[in-house]
Design a protein around this motif. Structure first.
Motif, PDB file in Angstrom:
ATOM      1  N   THR A 103       0.856  -1.186   0.000  1.00  0.00           N
ATOM      2  CA  THR A 103       0.000   0.000   0.000  1.00  0.00           C
ATOM      3  C   THR A 103       0.892   1.235   0.000  1.00  0.00           C
ATOM      4  N   ALA A 104       0.287   2.340  -0.377  1.00  0.00           N
ATOM      5  CA  ALA A 104       0.942   3.644  -0.288  1.00  0.00           C
ATOM      6  C   ALA A 104       0.111   4.490   0.661  1.00  0.00           C
ATOM      7  N   THR A 105       0.764   5.322   1.442  1.00  0.00           N
ATOM      8  CA  THR A 105       0.054   6.209   2.357  1.00  0.00           C
ATOM      9  C   THR A 105       0.239   7.646   1.890  1.00  0.00           C
ATOM     10  N   ARG A 106      -0.886   8.332   1.744  1.00  0.00           N
ATOM     11  CA  ARG A 106      -0.869   9.764   1.440  1.00  0.00           C
ATOM     12  C   ARG A 106      -1.376  10.477   2.681  1.00  0.00           C
ATOM     13  N   CYS A 107      -0.541  11.346   3.211  1.00  0.00           N
ATOM     14  CA  CYS A 107      -0.882  12.118   4.401  1.00  0.00           C
ATOM     15  C   CYS A 107      -1.080  13.569   3.970  1.00  0.00           C
ATOM     16  N   ASN A 108      -2.066  14.239   4.563  1.00  0.00           N
ATOM     17  CA  ASN A 108      -2.325  15.626   4.194  1.00  0.00           C
ATOM     18  C   ASN A 108      -1.771  16.631   5.204  1.00  0.00           C
ATOM     19  N   CYS A 109      -0.831  16.198   6.065  1.00  0.00           N
ATOM     20  CA  CYS A 109      -0.205  17.164   6.982  1.00  0.00           C
ATOM     21  C   CYS A 109       0.634  18.143   6.153  1.00  0.00           C
ATOM     22  N   SER A 110       1.020  19.241   6.764  1.00  0.00           N
ATOM     23  CA  SER A 110       1.743  20.272   6.016  1.00  0.00           C
ATOM     24  C   SER A 110       3.086  19.764   5.490  1.00  0.00           C
ATOM     25  N   PHE A 111       3.765  18.899   6.231  1.00  0.00           N
ATOM     26  CA  PHE A 111       5.055  18.375   5.776  1.00  0.00           C
ATOM     27  C   PHE A 111       4.885  17.481   4.551  1.00  0.00           C
TER      28      PHE A 111
END
Length: 132
Positions: free
Chosen positions: A22-30
């Motif tokens: 799987t790939a994880t996409r995070c929407n935090c600013s970093f």
């Protein structure tokens, strides 16, 4: 068979001993500013094959969060962080009791893997903007 990864110029190279599922996409600013898709592994599944001095480190929040990038070409390559995954598993107080800051987890920017089709991976979304 290990999977290789590298920055654009090749100054930072590594290998992983697993095929990400799987790939994880995070929407935090970093993460959004990096444009990264992440896969996670245990430290013994990751091998840096070039000297660590070839990579620069950025720690935006605390010194325990070590985000590495190439100082020559600018590619974000990997991070070495405490294993925060326990916080996704239950309520906040329970998670704090189980959290061990000495247990590490490596985050690999999937975009820098060589000869690996990340487009075929399902993407898991993390709301880091509101959870961190």
């Amino acid at each position: 068979m290990p999977i290789s990864g590298s920055c654009h110029c090749g100054a930072t190279k590594f290998e992983i001993d697993f095929a990400p599922e799987t790939a994880t996409r995070c929407n935090c600013s970093f993460c959004t500013k990096k444009g990264a898709l992440w896969a996670y592994c245990e430290p013994d599944q990751f091998r840096l094959t070039t000297p660590i001095r070839n990579a620069a480190q950025y720690s935006p929040t605390t010194p325990e969060n070590k985000h590495y990038f190439c100082p020559t070409c600018g590619c974000a390559t990997f991070s070495d962080n405490p294993d925060y995954s326990v916080f996704a598993e239950g309520d906040w107080e329970e998670s704090q009791a189980r959290f061990d800051p000495t247990k590490r987890r490596i985050s690999i920017n999937l975009w820098v893997l060589d000869d690996f089709d990340i487009e075929a991976l399902p993407i898991e979304h993390v709301d880091g903007r509101n959870q961190w």
